[in-house]
Design a protein around this motif. Structure first.
Motif, PDB file in Angstrom:
ATOM      1  N   GLU A 210       8.860  62.215  63.582  1.00  0.00           N
ATOM      2  CA  GLU A 210       7.724  61.352  63.153  1.00  0.00           C
ATOM      3  C   GLU A 210       6.762  61.935  62.016  1.00  0.00           C
ATOM      4  N   GLY A 211       6.680  63.451  62.253  1.00  0.00           N
ATOM      5  CA  GLY A 211       6.023  64.138  61.170  1.00  0.00           C
ATOM      6  C   GLY A 211       6.975  64.103  59.804  1.00  0.00           C
ATOM      7  N   LEU A 212       8.052  64.498  59.869  1.00  0.00           N
ATOM      8  CA  LEU A 212       8.994  64.514  58.617  1.00  0.00           C
ATOM      9  C   LEU A 212       9.061  63.099  58.232  1.00  0.00           C
ATOM     10  N   HIS A 213       9.123  62.194  58.814  1.00  0.00           N
ATOM     11  CA  HIS A 213       9.245  60.775  58.207  1.00  0.00           C
ATOM     12  C   HIS A 213       7.923  60.617  57.546  1.00  0.00           C
ATOM     13  N   GLY A 214       6.838  60.783  58.351  1.00  0.00           N
ATOM     14  CA  GLY A 214       5.490  60.264  57.675  1.00  0.00           C
ATOM     15  C   GLY A 214       5.312  61.174  56.283  1.00  0.00           C
ATOM     16  N   TYR A 215       5.941  62.287  56.124  1.00  0.00           N
ATOM     17  CA  TYR A 215       5.690  63.337  55.138  1.00  0.00           C
ATOM     18  C   TYR A 215       6.664  62.752  54.001  1.00  0.00           C
ATOM     19  N   GLY A 216       7.335  61.710  54.247  1.00  0.00           N
ATOM     20  CA  GLY A 216       8.450  61.519  53.205  1.00  0.00           C
ATOM     21  C   GLY A 216       9.557  62.443  52.888  1.00  0.00           C
ATOM     22  N   LEU A 217      10.116  63.315  53.785  1.00  0.00           N
ATOM     23  CA  LEU A 217      11.285  64.022  53.821  1.00  0.00           C
ATOM     24  C   LEU A 217      12.443  63.469  54.305  1.00  0.00           C
ATOM     25  N   THR A 218      13.359  63.887  53.606  1.00  0.00           N
ATOM     26  CA  THR A 218      15.138  63.562  54.079  1.00  0.00           C
ATOM     27  C   THR A 218      15.966  64.779  53.935  1.00  0.00           C
ATOM     28  N   THR A 219      16.956  64.644  54.506  1.00  0.00           N
ATOM     29  CA  THR A 219      17.555  65.909  54.535  1.00  0.00           C
ATOM     30  C   THR A 219      18.457  66.404  53.244  1.00  0.00           C
ATOM     31  N   SER A 220      17.984  67.512  53.011  1.00  0.00           N
ATOM     32  CA  SER A 220      18.797  67.693  51.586  1.00  0.00           C
ATOM     33  C   SER A 220      20.144  67.802  51.638  1.00  0.00           C
ATOM     34  N   LYS A 221      20.721  67.337  50.586  1.00  0.00           N
ATOM     35  CA  LYS A 221      22.167  67.273  50.112  1.00  0.00           C
ATOM     36  C   LYS A 221      22.887  68.011  49.272  1.00  0.00           C
ATOM     37  N   VAL A 222      22.037  69.298  49.005  1.00  0.00           N
ATOM     38  CA  VAL A 222      22.490  70.043  47.910  1.00  0.00           C
ATOM     39  C   VAL A 222      23.636  70.808  48.258  1.00  0.00           C
ATOM     40  N   ALA A 223      23.455  71.632  49.385  1.00  0.00           N
ATOM     41  CA  ALA A 223      24.495  72.650  49.625  1.00  0.00           C
ATOM     42  C   ALA A 223      24.933  72.246  51.228  1.00  0.00           C
ATOM     43  N   ALA A 224      24.227  73.110  52.243  1.00  0.00           N
ATOM     44  CA  ALA A 224      24.700  72.863  53.430  1.00  0.00           C
ATOM     45  C   ALA A 224      25.136  71.630  54.200  1.00  0.00           C
ATOM     46  N   TYR A 225      24.157  70.754  53.838  1.00  0.00           N
ATOM     47  CA  TYR A 225      24.146  69.405  54.586  1.00  0.00           C
ATOM     48  C   TYR A 225      24.592  68.333  53.687  1.00  0.00           C
ATOM     49  N   LYS A 226      25.480  68.664  52.440  1.00  0.00           N
ATOM     50  CA  LYS A 226      25.874  67.534  51.640  1.00  0.00           C
ATOM     51  C   LYS A 226      26.838  66.723  52.452  1.00  0.00           C
ATOM     52  N   ASP A 227      27.423  65.660  51.839  1.00  0.00           N
ATOM     53  CA  ASP A 227      28.383  64.809  52.472  1.00  0.00           C
ATOM     54  C   ASP A 227      29.493  65.518  52.533  1.00  0.00           C
ATOM     55  N   PRO A 228      30.398  65.130  53.522  1.00  0.00           N
ATOM     56  CA  PRO A 228      31.677  65.589  53.752  1.00  0.00           C
ATOM     57  C   PRO A 228      32.594  65.520  52.470  1.00  0.00           C
ATOM     58  N   GLU A 229      33.301  66.525  52.269  1.00  0.00           N
ATOM     59  CA  GLU A 229      34.399  66.370  51.143  1.00  0.00           C
ATOM     60  C   GLU A 229      35.492  65.328  51.167  1.00  0.00           C
ATOM     61  N   PRO A 230      35.533  64.517  50.146  1.00  0.00           N
ATOM     62  CA  PRO A 230      36.533  63.497  50.270  1.00  0.00           C
ATOM     63  C   PRO A 230      37.753  63.724  50.799  1.00  0.00           C
ATOM     64  N   LYS A 231      38.193  63.100  51.811  1.00  0.00           N
ATOM     65  CA  LYS A 231      39.814  63.514  52.306  1.00  0.00           C
ATOM     66  C   LYS A 231      40.160  62.375  53.433  1.00  0.00           C
TER      67      LYS A 231
END
Length: 251
Positions: A210-231
């Protein structure tokens, strides 16, 4: 906001109990839905259980992408947590991680009180992975299996309080964490018995979501949690294949 709470095991009674705890913790206006995989272990008490549960948990998150504002992984091993963050843009919170961080805000040293001893190495690794060893006074185990928690609640309460008291008196714990999602309903009762903060990870995760959503934060997609590589995926669920297809389309 809308939160999907996932019980990674396949025991409906436990899913129902988790839902009750999560809904009680949620603020007015927060919609909580709770699900379990259609396949996998009835309980999670070892590495093999966790791997099986993780696969199906990841499938649930991938298959509901875009439908929720946050996810809660309601198993104290946090199975598939990092993988779920890769396939989700919205926050994904593990209940152990949530309890670790929240407890560290109110107590310098805390202990986990959990089920049978074979889970201790898994939780020790989880503490290290979250870099919480400075705050973890101990991990105290009972003889209970996950599915025995509800069979004799008086026995469960007695064992949990006994180990919790040892954690406080012998290990220096200033707060206690309930090391299984099925133990959630005991938090306030144990707190009254032992006079230290007792944290249930499901409730902690809901409040953090709730706190993250209320603060307007989403998951960073820069590096560690970026979408899977296409395969290409071979013989995997369509929900996961769709994630990889979207990645390929963006490549």
């Amino acid at each position: 906001m809308k939160i999907l709470v996932i019980n990674p095991n396949t025991t409906q009674a436990m899913t129902d109990e988790i839902h009750h705890v999560a809904k009680a913790a949620a603020a007015p206006g927060t919609v909580v839905e709770t699900v379990q995989p259609k396949a996998g272990p009835r309980s999670i008490e070892g590495n093999a259980d966790e791997v099986l549960a993780a696969y199906h948990t990841l499938d649930l998150v991938a298959g509901t992408r875009g439908k929720y504002d946050a996810y809660v992984i309601a198993c104290f091993g946090d199975p598939a947590l990092a993988a779920c963050r890769e396939v989700s843009a919205v926050p994904v919170i593990g209940i152990a991680e949530a309890a670790f961080h929240m407890a560290s805000l109110i107590a310098y040293k805390w202990s986990v009180v959990t089920v049978l001893p074979r889970v201790k190495p898994l939780l020790e690794e989880l503490v290290l992975r979250n870099e919480m060893e400075r705050h973890c006074a101990s991990i105290r185990c009972t003889p209970l299996t996950v599915l025995e928690i509800e069979e004799d609640l008086d026995r469960t309460k007695r064992m949990m309080v006994d180990e919790g008291r040892k954690a406080i008196e012998e290990d220096g714990a200033e707060a206690l964490l309930l090391g299984c999602a099925g133990l959630g309903p005991l938090d306030k009762w144990m707190q009254d018995q032992l006079h230290v903060p007792v944290l249930d990870g499901v409730a902690c995760a809901v409040k953090l979501a709730e706190g993250l959503h209320g603060y307007g934060l989403t998951t960073s997609k820069v590096a560690a949690y970026k979408d899977p590589e296409p395969k290409e995926l071979v013989a995997c669920p369509g929900t996961l294949a769709a994630v990889y297809e979207r990645a390929a389309a963006r490549a």
